[in-house]
Design an enzyme around this catalytic site. Structure first.
Site, mmCIF file in Angstrom:
data_model
loop_
_atom_site.group_PDB
_atom_site.id
_atom_site.type_symbol
_atom_site.label_atom_id
_atom_site.label_comp_id
_atom_site.label_asym_id
_atom_site.label_seq_id
_atom_site.Cartn_x
_atom_site.Cartn_y
_atom_site.Cartn_z
ATOM 1 N N LEU A 280 24.108 9.168 -27.642
ATOM 2 C CA LEU A 280 23.721 8.636 -26.337
ATOM 3 C C LEU A 280 24.890 8.494 -25.372
ATOM 4 O O LEU A 280 24.711 8.560 -24.158
ATOM 5 C CB LEU A 280 23.059 7.264 -26.509
ATOM 6 N N ASN B 283 34.097 8.523 -17.710
ATOM 7 C CA ASN B 283 34.544 9.666 -16.905
ATOM 8 C C ASN B 283 35.553 9.262 -15.839
ATOM 9 O O ASN B 283 36.375 10.080 -15.409
ATOM 10 C CB ASN B 283 33.362 10.340 -16.208
ATOM 11 N N ASP C 75 25.306 17.623 -19.863
ATOM 12 C CA ASP C 75 26.548 17.764 -20.620
ATOM 13 C C ASP C 75 26.912 19.232 -20.841
ATOM 14 O O ASP C 75 26.043 20.073 -21.048
ATOM 15 C CB ASP C 75 26.385 17.070 -21.976
#
Length: 253
Positions: free
Chosen positions: A209, A81, A33
């Site tokens: 998460l 995404n 990330d």
């Protein structure tokens, strides 16, 4: 080499030597990330951040190989995404495709996709299938590439598979429910047959998460690192491993 760099290398080597080999995780999940924030801070296009993150993946896998980490699951593209702006998604898929090519060229890692194949563009799905076949007999790090992955979608797909199997076997819904076990569900997950992750690492300072290995991480240890993924250093990884080795795992007891 400048003095600060010498001191850093010395600290890194000392930290690596201090890790107890018998307390290292066998399976590590990584939420890679912070690529977009890295690009923004660097004043570069978003794709440059995705590319920097992809380069870090190859470097990270080298670290895992050096430390004899057997399995890694990389959260590369979530189901969420896939809803990003079309231009960014196109660039991201291009970077993922080239990263898969590079993984194949290493001649070391074994690659497996975990995710919903039907959500991916056909060319990417075909590339993943070919890579799984080509790398199937490799004995290096087993790399799960979580592409088109969502924890809830995985559990949903597992239950669909179990329902279909029950129907094929001529069993009723009631019969399936009566005998259903956690082992049955695990056998229908994308990661069937694999050990659950011992350690889950997330970079960029976020502490959630985001649907990553929802079922499998029930007893995982978590490590949150402030560094954005492209800035994640080997010493950051070693610190995560040291922290893991120092913990007393209880598995719910």
């Amino acid at each position: 080499m400048q003095l600060p760099n010498l001191a850093y290398r010395y600290y890194e080597r000392r930290l690596a030597k201090s890790l107890p080999a018998d307390k290292l995780p066998h399976h590590i999940g990584v939420m890679v990330d912070g690529n977009r924030r890295w690009a923004k801070l660097a004043g570069t296009p978003t794709m440059a951040g995705h590319q920097a993150g992809a380069d870090k993946i190859l470097e990270f896998l080298d670290w895992c190989e050096d430390l004899d980490i057997k399995m890694v699951t990389l959260y590369m593209l979530s189901t969420d995404n896939l809803n990003r702006e079309a231009g960014e998604l196109r660039d991201l898929l291009e970077v993922i495709g080239s990263t898969l090519d590079r993984l194949g060229e290493t001649n070391r890692v074994k690659v497996q996709q975990v995710g919903a194949k039907d959500l991916l563009p056909e060319d990417l799905a075909q590339k993943l299938a070919a890579l799984e076949t080509v790398t199937a007999n490799r004995t290096g790090v087993h790399v799960n590439v979580a592409i088109g992955y969502g924890g809830r979608r995985e559990i949903l797909d597992a239950f669909k598979a179990l329902l279909c199997k029950a129907a094929e076997d001529g069993r009723t819904i009631e019969e399936l429910a009566e005998g259903l076990s956690t082992e049955d569900i695990e056998s229908a997950l994308y990661t069937k047959g694999q050990p659950d992750p011992d350690l889950v690492i997330r970079t960029s300072g976020e502490q959630r998460l985001s649907g990553f290995l929802t079922w499998q991480s029930a007893y995982s240890e978590f490590y949150f690192c402030e560094a954005l993924w492209p800035d994640f250093r080997r010493v950051d990884f070693l610190r995560a491993l040291r922290d893991f080795a120092d913990r007393q795992r209880r598995f719910g007891t």
